[in-house]
Motif scaffolding. Structure first.
Motif, PDB file in Angstrom:
ATOM      1  N   PHE A 186     -20.041  56.365  58.645  1.00 32.80           N
ATOM      2  CA  PHE A 186     -21.431  56.807  58.604  1.00 32.80           C
ATOM      3  C   PHE A 186     -21.612  58.228  59.139  1.00 32.80           C
ATOM      4  O   PHE A 186     -22.727  58.747  59.122  1.00 32.80           O
ATOM      5  N   THR A 190     -32.611  55.189  55.176  1.00 33.28           N
ATOM      6  CA  THR A 190     -32.423  54.335  56.345  1.00 33.28           C
ATOM      7  C   THR A 190     -33.554  53.323  56.468  1.00 33.28           C
ATOM      8  O   THR A 190     -33.337  52.144  56.765  1.00 33.28           O
ATOM      9  N   ALA A 223     -33.205  50.570  53.846  1.00 33.58           N
ATOM     10  CA  ALA A 223     -32.071  49.701  54.166  1.00 33.58           C
ATOM     11  C   ALA A 223     -32.465  48.677  55.224  1.00 33.58           C
ATOM     12  O   ALA A 223     -32.167  47.477  55.089  1.00 33.58           O
ATOM     13  N   SER A 253     -33.047  44.598  55.097  1.00 25.68           N
ATOM     14  CA  SER A 253     -32.421  43.686  56.056  1.00 25.68           C
ATOM     15  C   SER A 253     -33.450  42.765  56.697  1.00 25.68           C
ATOM     16  O   SER A 253     -33.201  41.564  56.891  1.00 25.68           O
ATOM     17  N   LEU A 265     -25.603  43.538  56.184  1.00 28.49           N
ATOM     18  CA  LEU A 265     -26.090  44.920  56.144  1.00 28.49           C
ATOM     19  C   LEU A 265     -25.521  45.697  54.963  1.00 28.49           C
ATOM     20  O   LEU A 265     -26.203  46.573  54.413  1.00 28.49           O
ATOM     21  N   SER A 266     -24.301  45.418  54.578  1.00 24.96           N
ATOM     22  CA  SER A 266     -23.696  46.143  53.450  1.00 24.96           C
ATOM     23  C   SER A 266     -24.525  45.971  52.186  1.00 24.96           C
ATOM     24  O   SER A 266     -24.670  46.905  51.392  1.00 24.96           O
ATOM     25  N   PHE A 294     -27.906  48.061  52.756  1.00 29.70           N
ATOM     26  CA  PHE A 294     -27.703  49.506  52.695  1.00 29.70           C
ATOM     27  C   PHE A 294     -27.298  49.959  51.291  1.00 29.70           C
ATOM     28  O   PHE A 294     -27.725  51.021  50.832  1.00 29.70           O
ATOM     29  N   THR A 295     -26.498  49.161  50.609  1.00 24.70           N
ATOM     30  CA  THR A 295     -26.104  49.517  49.245  1.00 24.70           C
ATOM     31  C   THR A 295     -27.309  49.531  48.325  1.00 24.70           C
ATOM     32  O   THR A 295     -27.484  50.450  47.512  1.00 24.70           O
ATOM     33  N   SER A 310     -30.386  50.036  49.155  1.00 17.45           N
ATOM     34  CA  SER A 310     -31.214  51.187  49.507  1.00 17.45           C
ATOM     35  C   SER A 310     -30.631  52.483  48.952  1.00 17.45           C
ATOM     36  O   SER A 310     -31.365  53.340  48.443  1.00 17.45           O
ATOM     37  N   TYR A 311     -29.322  52.631  49.058  1.00 19.21           N
ATOM     38  CA  TYR A 311     -28.687  53.846  48.536  1.00 19.21           C
ATOM     39  C   TYR A 311     -28.934  53.993  47.039  1.00 19.21           C
ATOM     40  O   TYR A 311     -29.252  55.085  46.553  1.00 19.21           O
ATOM     41  N   MET A 344     -21.389  52.432  52.988  1.00 20.01           N
ATOM     42  CA  MET A 344     -22.130  51.190  52.796  1.00 20.01           C
ATOM     43  C   MET A 344     -21.220  49.979  53.003  1.00 20.01           C
ATOM     44  O   MET A 344     -21.608  48.975  53.603  1.00 20.01           O
ATOM     45  N   CYS A 375     -20.384  48.844  56.765  1.00 18.01           N
ATOM     46  CA  CYS A 375     -21.416  48.332  57.676  1.00 18.01           C
ATOM     47  C   CYS A 375     -20.863  47.199  58.530  1.00 18.01           C
ATOM     48  O   CYS A 375     -20.073  46.381  58.052  1.00 18.01           O
TER      49      CYS A 375
END
Length: 204
Positions: free
Chosen positions: A45, A102, A105, A109, A117-118, A121-122, A124-125, A145, A148
């Motif tokens: 990160f 952020t 993501a 969650s 979390l992966s 976050f993925t 969200s990306y 990602m 995480c």
């Protein structure tokens, strides 16, 4: 030390007046967000954290150079408009994108408590930063990602009191985090609309 969210400025406490979003309070809250990546605990990160930190610096340098013209984010951007190099305007644009990533993501969650979390976050990306990244940058973020930590480990760090006191309750954490994210989402949306209306993102 208290649980993490008690130690940093919440976006819910960033003043928004007619002239716009208070610059210094926004920067302070953004610096607090950086610490979340330390809690994620993965070197993967570091590019994300470095990018956000660098853009915070660009906005702060502008504020320090012209504080009377930069009391709000909107004033800062408007007063840099006529200059050849709009470093703070570009830095703020990318900072907002990093904050949006952020924010979404963590909202993912919060909304899907059985997901790791992966996944959050993925997702969200894909919805935020990916469209702005080229083929060289995307793999770096994709790796991050996948790196995480487990959801349970991250949330345990959020509630931990490092001074040895009792951890925050799950109820308190969810309340604080949801308020923090709701306020951040509103600020990002406000500034995205401001950039779009004034065409402040043109040329970058």
């Amino acid at each position: 030390m208290a649980p993490y969210l008690d130690t940093v400025k919440s976006f819910a406490d960033v003043p928004i007046i007619d002239a716009g979003v208070d610059t210094l309070a926004f920067l302070e809250a953004s610096e607090g967000l950086l610490g979340l990546f330390d809690l994620l605990g993965s070197a993967a990160f570091s590019p994300v954290q470095t990018d956000i930190k660098g853009n915070i610096v660009k906005v702060r340098v502008r504020y320090d150079a012209a504080p009377a013209l930069s009391g709000t984010l909107e004033q800062l951007v408007e007063n840099e408009k006529g200059e050849k190099k709009r470093t703070a305007t570009e830095g703020l644009m990318w900072l907002l994108r990093g904050l949006s990533f952020t924010c979404k993501a963590l909202q993912n969650s919060q909304a899907n408590k059985t997901h790791e979390l992966s996944v959050a976050f993925t997702s969200s990306y894909e919805a935020t930063l990916k469209k702005f990244h080229g083929i060289l940058v995307r793999p770096i973020f994709t790796l991050a990602m996948k790196a995480c930590p487990y959801r349970a480990d991250f949330y345990a760090k959020l509630v931990e009191d490092k001074s040895g006191g009792p951890p925050a309750s799950e109820e308190r954490l969810n309340q604080q985090l949801d308020q923090w994210l709701t306020a951040l989402e509103a600020i990002v949306k406000r500034m995205e609309d401001f950039y779009a209306k004034g065409k402040h993102d043109k040329g970058f």
